[in-house]
Design a protein around this motif. Sequence first.
Motif, mmCIF file in Angstrom:
data_model
loop_
_atom_site.group_PDB
_atom_site.id
_atom_site.type_symbol
_atom_site.label_atom_id
_atom_site.label_comp_id
_atom_site.label_asym_id
_atom_site.label_seq_id
_atom_site.Cartn_x
_atom_site.Cartn_y
_atom_site.Cartn_z
ATOM 1 N N GLY A 100 0.808 -1.211 0.000
ATOM 2 C CA GLY A 100 0.000 0.000 0.000
ATOM 3 C C GLY A 100 0.844 1.264 0.000
ATOM 4 O O GLY A 100 2.035 1.248 -0.298
ATOM 5 N N VAL A 101 0.186 2.367 0.340
ATOM 6 C CA VAL A 101 0.877 3.653 0.378
ATOM 7 C C VAL A 101 1.889 3.643 1.518
ATOM 8 O O VAL A 101 1.720 2.908 2.500
ATOM 9 C CB VAL A 101 -0.120 4.821 0.565
ATOM 10 C CG1 VAL A 101 -1.117 4.888 -0.569
ATOM 11 C CG2 VAL A 101 -0.833 4.731 1.890
ATOM 12 N N PRO A 102 2.946 4.439 1.409
ATOM 13 C CA PRO A 102 3.904 4.523 2.516
ATOM 14 C C PRO A 102 3.185 4.926 3.807
ATOM 15 O O PRO A 102 2.428 5.890 3.837
ATOM 16 C CB PRO A 102 4.885 5.603 2.054
ATOM 17 C CG PRO A 102 4.816 5.549 0.549
ATOM 18 C CD PRO A 102 3.374 5.242 0.249
ATOM 19 N N HIS A 103 3.421 4.144 4.858
ATOM 20 C CA HIS A 103 2.712 4.370 6.111
ATOM 21 C C HIS A 103 3.530 3.854 7.282
ATOM 22 O O HIS A 103 4.503 3.133 7.109
ATOM 23 C CB HIS A 103 1.346 3.677 6.094
ATOM 24 C CG HIS A 103 1.429 2.194 5.959
ATOM 25 N ND1 HIS A 103 1.629 1.569 4.736
ATOM 26 C CD2 HIS A 103 1.373 1.208 6.879
ATOM 27 C CE1 HIS A 103 1.673 0.250 4.923
ATOM 28 N NE2 HIS A 103 1.534 0.011 6.219
ATOM 29 N N PHE A 104 3.106 4.267 8.463
ATOM 30 C CA PHE A 104 3.705 3.747 9.693
ATOM 31 C C PHE A 104 2.584 3.218 10.569
ATOM 32 O O PHE A 104 1.409 3.486 10.338
ATOM 33 C CB PHE A 104 4.542 4.809 10.413
ATOM 34 C CG PHE A 104 3.790 6.039 10.840
ATOM 35 C CD1 PHE A 104 3.221 6.121 12.099
ATOM 36 C CD2 PHE A 104 3.667 7.126 9.992
ATOM 37 C CE1 PHE A 104 2.541 7.264 12.514
ATOM 38 C CE2 PHE A 104 3.000 8.278 10.392
ATOM 39 C CZ PHE A 104 2.423 8.345 11.646
ATOM 40 N N HIS A 105 2.975 2.436 11.555
ATOM 41 C CA HIS A 105 2.018 1.829 12.473
ATOM 42 C C HIS A 105 2.171 2.458 13.855
ATOM 43 O O HIS A 105 3.289 2.737 14.286
ATOM 44 C CB HIS A 105 2.263 0.318 12.584
ATOM 45 C CG HIS A 105 2.117 -0.380 11.278
ATOM 46 N ND1 HIS A 105 0.929 -0.927 10.865
ATOM 47 C CD2 HIS A 105 3.004 -0.607 10.281
ATOM 48 C CE1 HIS A 105 1.091 -1.460 9.670
ATOM 49 N NE2 HIS A 105 2.345 -1.272 9.292
ATOM 50 N N ALA A 115 10.166 13.181 7.012
ATOM 51 C CA ALA A 115 11.182 12.769 6.035
ATOM 52 C C ALA A 115 11.888 11.492 6.488
ATOM 53 O O ALA A 115 12.157 10.601 5.676
ATOM 54 C CB ALA A 115 12.191 13.891 5.801
ATOM 55 N N LEU A 116 12.180 11.386 7.773
ATOM 56 C CA LEU A 116 12.823 10.177 8.303
ATOM 57 C C LEU A 116 11.898 8.969 8.170
ATOM 58 O O LEU A 116 12.345 7.874 7.803
ATOM 59 C CB LEU A 116 13.212 10.384 9.766
ATOM 60 C CG LEU A 116 13.832 9.184 10.480
ATOM 61 C CD1 LEU A 116 15.135 8.760 9.812
ATOM 62 C CD2 LEU A 116 14.052 9.510 11.949
ATOM 63 N N LEU A 117 10.612 9.145 8.459
ATOM 64 C CA LEU A 117 9.646 8.053 8.293
ATOM 65 C C LEU A 117 9.610 7.588 6.842
ATOM 66 O O LEU A 117 9.640 6.386 6.563
ATOM 67 C CB LEU A 117 8.260 8.494 8.747
ATOM 68 C CG LEU A 117 8.049 8.602 10.243
ATOM 69 C CD1 LEU A 117 6.806 9.432 10.557
ATOM 70 C CD2 LEU A 117 7.942 7.217 10.872
ATOM 71 N N MET A 118 9.552 8.545 5.900
ATOM 72 C CA MET A 118 9.502 8.181 4.481
ATOM 73 C C MET A 118 10.787 7.493 4.035
ATOM 74 O O MET A 118 10.742 6.484 3.330
ATOM 75 C CB MET A 118 9.241 9.422 3.630
ATOM 76 C CG MET A 118 9.085 9.107 2.145
ATOM 77 S SD MET A 118 7.674 8.014 1.780
ATOM 78 C CE MET A 118 6.347 9.220 1.860
ATOM 79 N N GLN A 119 11.910 8.009 4.466
ATOM 80 C CA GLN A 119 13.198 7.394 4.108
ATOM 81 C C GLN A 119 13.273 5.957 4.628
ATOM 82 O O GLN A 119 13.678 5.046 3.914
ATOM 83 C CB GLN A 119 14.351 8.212 4.677
ATOM 84 C CG GLN A 119 15.714 7.611 4.414
ATOM 85 C CD GLN A 119 16.833 8.402 5.074
ATOM 86 O OE1 GLN A 119 16.634 9.516 5.561
ATOM 87 N NE2 GLN A 119 18.015 7.819 5.116
ATOM 88 N N GLU A 130 13.528 2.568 2.390
ATOM 89 C CA GLU A 130 14.648 1.646 2.556
ATOM 90 C C GLU A 130 14.159 0.227 2.808
ATOM 91 O O GLU A 130 14.744 -0.734 2.314
ATOM 92 C CB GLU A 130 15.547 2.097 3.704
ATOM 93 C CG GLU A 130 16.363 3.334 3.383
ATOM 94 C CD GLU A 130 17.118 3.881 4.572
ATOM 95 O OE1 GLU A 130 17.019 3.321 5.688
ATOM 96 O OE2 GLU A 130 17.821 4.903 4.387
ATOM 97 N N LEU A 131 13.103 0.077 3.586
ATOM 98 C CA LEU A 131 12.588 -1.248 3.920
ATOM 99 C C LEU A 131 11.707 -1.845 2.837
ATOM 100 O O LEU A 131 11.526 -3.065 2.775
ATOM 101 C CB LEU A 131 11.786 -1.187 5.226
ATOM 102 C CG LEU A 131 12.572 -0.835 6.485
ATOM 103 C CD1 LEU A 131 11.625 -0.663 7.667
ATOM 104 C CD2 LEU A 131 13.618 -1.894 6.781
ATOM 105 N N ASN A 132 11.149 -0.995 1.979
ATOM 106 C CA ASN A 132 10.175 -1.477 0.994
ATOM 107 C C ASN A 132 10.549 -1.129 -0.439
ATOM 108 O O ASN A 132 9.746 -1.323 -1.346
ATOM 109 C CB ASN A 132 8.791 -0.885 1.313
ATOM 110 C CG ASN A 132 8.269 -1.407 2.625
ATOM 111 O OD1 ASN A 132 7.843 -2.524 2.721
ATOM 112 N ND2 ASN A 132 8.358 -0.579 3.666
ATOM 113 N N GLY A 133 11.755 -0.598 -0.631
ATOM 114 C CA GLY A 133 12.194 -0.137 -1.946
ATOM 115 C C GLY A 133 12.281 -1.214 -2.932
ATOM 116 O O GLY A 133 12.031 -1.325 -4.023
#
Length: 75
Positions: free
Chosen positions: A20-25, A64-68, A72-75
């Motif tokens: 899905g879209v870039p996200h955090f939990h 920006a850190l969350l997106m980076q 990195e984990l899902n690239g």
Amino acid sequence: MVTMFRGPRWKIAVYGRDHGVPHFHIEGPDFRCSVAIATFELIVGTVPTAVLKDALEWAGPNQALLMQTWQELNG
């Protein structure tokens, strides 16, 4: 999974191989939700209002850190 921040009884985490879209939990003992990094909209799940407020206070300056990390984990 990378824990980005810990609150008193909750944490913000970013998972690898996520979809899905870039996200955090935001996760706690009785709740879990996903929040879009770009818009901070709740995608799915539940979270107490006070926890969401505290989590977004941290996430805003760290967007920006969350997106980076997500990239990195899902690239």
